[in-house]
Write a protein that holds these residues in place. Structure first.
Motif, mmCIF file in Angstrom:
data_model
loop_
_atom_site.group_PDB
_atom_site.id
_atom_site.type_symbol
_atom_site.label_atom_id
_atom_site.label_comp_id
_atom_site.label_asym_id
_atom_site.label_seq_id
_atom_site.Cartn_x
_atom_site.Cartn_y
_atom_site.Cartn_z
ATOM 1 N N VAL A 3 21.811 60.966 0.436
ATOM 2 C CA VAL A 3 21.465 62.152 1.222
ATOM 3 C C VAL A 3 22.034 63.406 0.560
ATOM 4 C CG1 VAL A 3 21.743 63.320 3.443
ATOM 5 C CG2 VAL A 3 21.336 60.848 3.377
ATOM 6 N N ILE A 4 23.279 63.341 0.126
ATOM 7 C CA ILE A 4 23.918 64.504 -0.499
ATOM 8 C C ILE A 4 23.139 64.946 -1.739
ATOM 9 C CG2 ILE A 4 26.002 65.310 -1.678
ATOM 10 C CD1 ILE A 4 27.588 63.350 0.108
ATOM 11 N N VAL A 5 22.756 63.977 -2.576
ATOM 12 C CA VAL A 5 22.101 64.297 -3.846
ATOM 13 C C VAL A 5 20.662 64.731 -3.662
ATOM 14 C CG1 VAL A 5 21.340 63.316 -6.048
ATOM 15 C CG2 VAL A 5 23.626 62.794 -5.163
ATOM 16 N N HIS A 6 19.919 64.019 -2.797
ATOM 17 C CA HIS A 6 18.476 64.224 -2.729
ATOM 18 C C HIS A 6 18.015 65.095 -1.563
ATOM 19 C CE1 HIS A 6 17.786 61.449 -6.018
ATOM 20 N NE2 HIS A 6 18.613 60.577 -5.426
ATOM 21 N N VAL A 7 18.848 65.260 -0.546
ATOM 22 C CA VAL A 7 18.484 66.128 0.576
ATOM 23 C C VAL A 7 19.307 67.410 0.523
ATOM 24 C CG1 VAL A 7 18.233 66.325 3.080
ATOM 25 C CG2 VAL A 7 17.862 64.111 1.960
ATOM 26 N N GLY A 8 20.601 67.271 0.270
ATOM 27 C CA GLY A 8 21.437 68.449 0.127
ATOM 28 C C GLY A 8 22.770 68.302 0.815
ATOM 29 N N ALA A 9 23.809 68.813 0.171
ATOM 30 C CA ALA A 9 25.137 68.798 0.772
ATOM 31 C C ALA A 9 25.139 69.630 2.046
ATOM 32 C CB ALA A 9 26.177 69.336 -0.214
ATOM 33 N N GLY A 10 25.843 69.147 3.049
ATOM 34 C CA GLY A 10 25.908 69.840 4.324
ATOM 35 C C GLY A 10 24.798 69.478 5.293
ATOM 36 N N THR A 11 23.917 68.555 4.911
ATOM 37 C CA THR A 11 22.816 68.152 5.786
ATOM 38 C C THR A 11 23.345 67.433 7.024
ATOM 39 O OG1 THR A 11 21.299 67.892 3.921
ATOM 40 C CG2 THR A 11 20.736 66.737 5.962
ATOM 41 N N PRO A 12 22.921 67.828 8.235
ATOM 42 C CA PRO A 12 23.314 67.080 9.442
ATOM 43 C C PRO A 12 22.748 65.652 9.372
ATOM 44 C CG PRO A 12 22.437 69.235 10.004
ATOM 45 C CD PRO A 12 22.127 69.013 8.553
ATOM 46 N N HIS A 49 20.477 58.408 9.316
ATOM 47 C CA HIS A 49 19.411 59.300 9.791
ATOM 48 C C HIS A 49 19.613 60.691 9.190
ATOM 49 C CE1 HIS A 49 18.419 56.333 12.980
ATOM 50 N NE2 HIS A 49 19.728 56.158 13.025
ATOM 51 N N ASP A 50 18.566 61.230 8.567
ATOM 52 C CA ASP A 50 18.640 62.607 8.069
ATOM 53 C C ASP A 50 17.334 63.323 8.407
ATOM 54 O OD1 ASP A 50 16.747 62.932 5.648
ATOM 55 O OD2 ASP A 50 17.813 61.103 5.109
ATOM 56 N N PRO A 51 17.310 64.662 8.358
ATOM 57 C CA PRO A 51 16.147 65.417 8.855
ATOM 58 C C PRO A 51 15.031 65.623 7.840
ATOM 59 C CG PRO A 51 17.917 66.929 8.301
ATOM 60 C CD PRO A 51 18.467 65.540 8.087
ATOM 61 N N ASP A 52 15.142 65.058 6.642
ATOM 62 C CA ASP A 52 14.147 65.307 5.592
ATOM 63 C C ASP A 52 13.104 64.196 5.545
ATOM 64 O OD1 ASP A 52 12.804 66.291 3.389
ATOM 65 O OD2 ASP A 52 14.179 65.351 1.968
ATOM 66 N N ARG A 53 11.859 64.510 5.841
ATOM 67 C CA ARG A 53 10.781 63.528 5.776
ATOM 68 C C ARG A 53 10.057 63.568 4.440
ATOM 69 N NH1 ARG A 53 6.560 63.250 10.315
ATOM 70 N NH2 ARG A 53 6.548 61.077 9.654
ATOM 71 N N THR A 102 10.606 59.295 10.781
ATOM 72 C CA THR A 102 10.790 59.464 12.219
ATOM 73 C C THR A 102 10.364 60.873 12.612
ATOM 74 O OG1 THR A 102 13.061 60.298 12.048
ATOM 75 C CG2 THR A 102 12.777 57.906 12.136
ATOM 76 N N ASP A 103 10.266 61.137 13.906
ATOM 77 C CA ASP A 103 9.908 62.481 14.377
ATOM 78 C C ASP A 103 10.931 63.516 13.924
ATOM 79 O OD1 ASP A 103 7.683 61.448 15.606
ATOM 80 O OD2 ASP A 103 8.637 61.266 17.582
ATOM 81 N N ALA A 104 12.203 63.064 13.789
ATOM 82 C CA ALA A 104 13.269 63.998 13.428
ATOM 83 C C ALA A 104 13.568 64.012 11.934
ATOM 84 C CB ALA A 104 14.546 63.643 14.188
ATOM 85 N N GLY A 105 12.890 63.175 11.147
ATOM 86 C CA GLY A 105 13.144 63.114 9.715
ATOM 87 C C GLY A 105 12.874 61.723 9.183
ATOM 88 N N LEU A 153 28.285 65.834 8.720
ATOM 89 C CA LEU A 153 27.625 66.637 7.707
ATOM 90 C C LEU A 153 27.761 65.914 6.369
ATOM 91 C CD1 LEU A 153 28.756 70.256 8.657
ATOM 92 C CD2 LEU A 153 26.642 69.065 9.279
ATOM 93 N N ALA A 154 26.648 65.763 5.675
ATOM 94 C CA ALA A 154 26.640 65.004 4.431
ATOM 95 C C ALA A 154 27.383 65.771 3.340
ATOM 96 C CB ALA A 154 25.205 64.711 3.992
ATOM 97 N N GLU A 155 28.669 65.493 3.233
ATOM 98 C CA GLU A 155 29.536 66.086 2.215
ATOM 99 C C GLU A 155 30.345 64.970 1.569
ATOM 100 O OE1 GLU A 155 29.601 69.156 1.325
ATOM 101 O OE2 GLU A 155 28.882 70.399 3.002
ATOM 102 N N PRO A 156 30.656 65.085 0.288
ATOM 103 C CA PRO A 156 31.464 64.038 -0.355
ATOM 104 C C PRO A 156 32.776 63.761 0.376
ATOM 105 C CG PRO A 156 30.544 65.512 -2.016
ATOM 106 C CD PRO A 156 30.220 66.123 -0.681
#
Length: 216
Positions: free
Chosen positions: A57-66, A83-87, A121-124, A17-20
């Motif tokens: 990822v933490i800054v631009h997608v969000g903390a806690g992102t899988p 790899h992150d889920p945000d396209r 990607t298909d998942a992000g 999980l994208a956390e500091p």
């Protein structure tokens, strides 16, 4: 005897999980794997990439992102992927100035790597970078006179060790047995000449630590 599969480097991935608070553990995993892969010279650059890409990822997608960290060899390049889920938001390199609070992360990644990019990607999306290693092939070891001399000795001793197959795992096992045989024979030689084997091992360890590059 030519030694096959000098240093097998199996690709690996680590979901998180994208956390500091996760960044230090990811950096430790990267350091551990690159040490085992015999690529200490790439550690500093790789740690910068992990820190900056995960922070992105933490800054631009969000903390806690899988998120997933994936590491592999692409030929003779070390490849690091996040790899992150945000396209929706594909990171771009900004013209960051010394007073900018954003845009520095990818600038740092670009400075310490040979190439980088972003792929939907298909998942992000996957943000990736690659760092050139001083290798002539993906499973070769990093050279140097000490390593080259040891390689020649292992080639001589390895010829007497039975080989069940030519897989990378068996190749490594054969080299380990050959290395043990070399060390044991040298200790027998010193013992036969009135030297204490433990003293020789201690001196060899001290010499190794003095010559080896510190892993920060």
């Amino acid at each position: 005897m030519a030694i096959e599969h000098c240093m097998p480097r199996k690709a690996w991935h680590l979901p998180f999980l994208a956390e500091p608070g996760e960044v230090p553990a990811l950096r430790r995993s990267m350091r551990m794997h690159l040490t085992r892969w015999g690529l200490p010279d790439l550690i500093d650059a790789a740690l910068i990439c992990v820190s900056e890409l995960v922070t992105n990822v933490i800054v631009h997608v969000g903390a806690g992102t899988p998120t997933t960290l994936a590491v592999s060899m692409n030929g003779t390049y070390l490849r690091i992927e996040i790899h992150d889920p945000d396209r929706s938001g594909l990171p771009t390199l900004l013209g960051a100035t010394t007073t900018s609070e954003s845009g520095r992360g990818l600038a740092l990644v670009m400075a310490v790597t040979d190439r980088w990019g972003v792929m939907p990607t298909d998942a992000g999306k996957t943000t990736w970078c690659e760092i050139a290693a001083e290798l002539h092939r993906a499973d070769a070891h990093v050279g140097g006179p000490e390593v080259d001399r040891a390689e020649a000795l292992l080639a001589l001793y390895g010829g007497s060790v039975p080989r069940g197959n030519s897989s990378a795992r068996m190749g490594l096992a054969v080299r380990q047995e050959a290395a043990i045989a070399v060390i044991a024979d040298l200790l027998h030689w010193f013992s036969a000449h009135g030297q204490e084997p433990d003293d020789i091992l201690d001196r060899a360890q001290m010499h190794f630590e003095a010559v080896a590059k510190p892993l920060r």
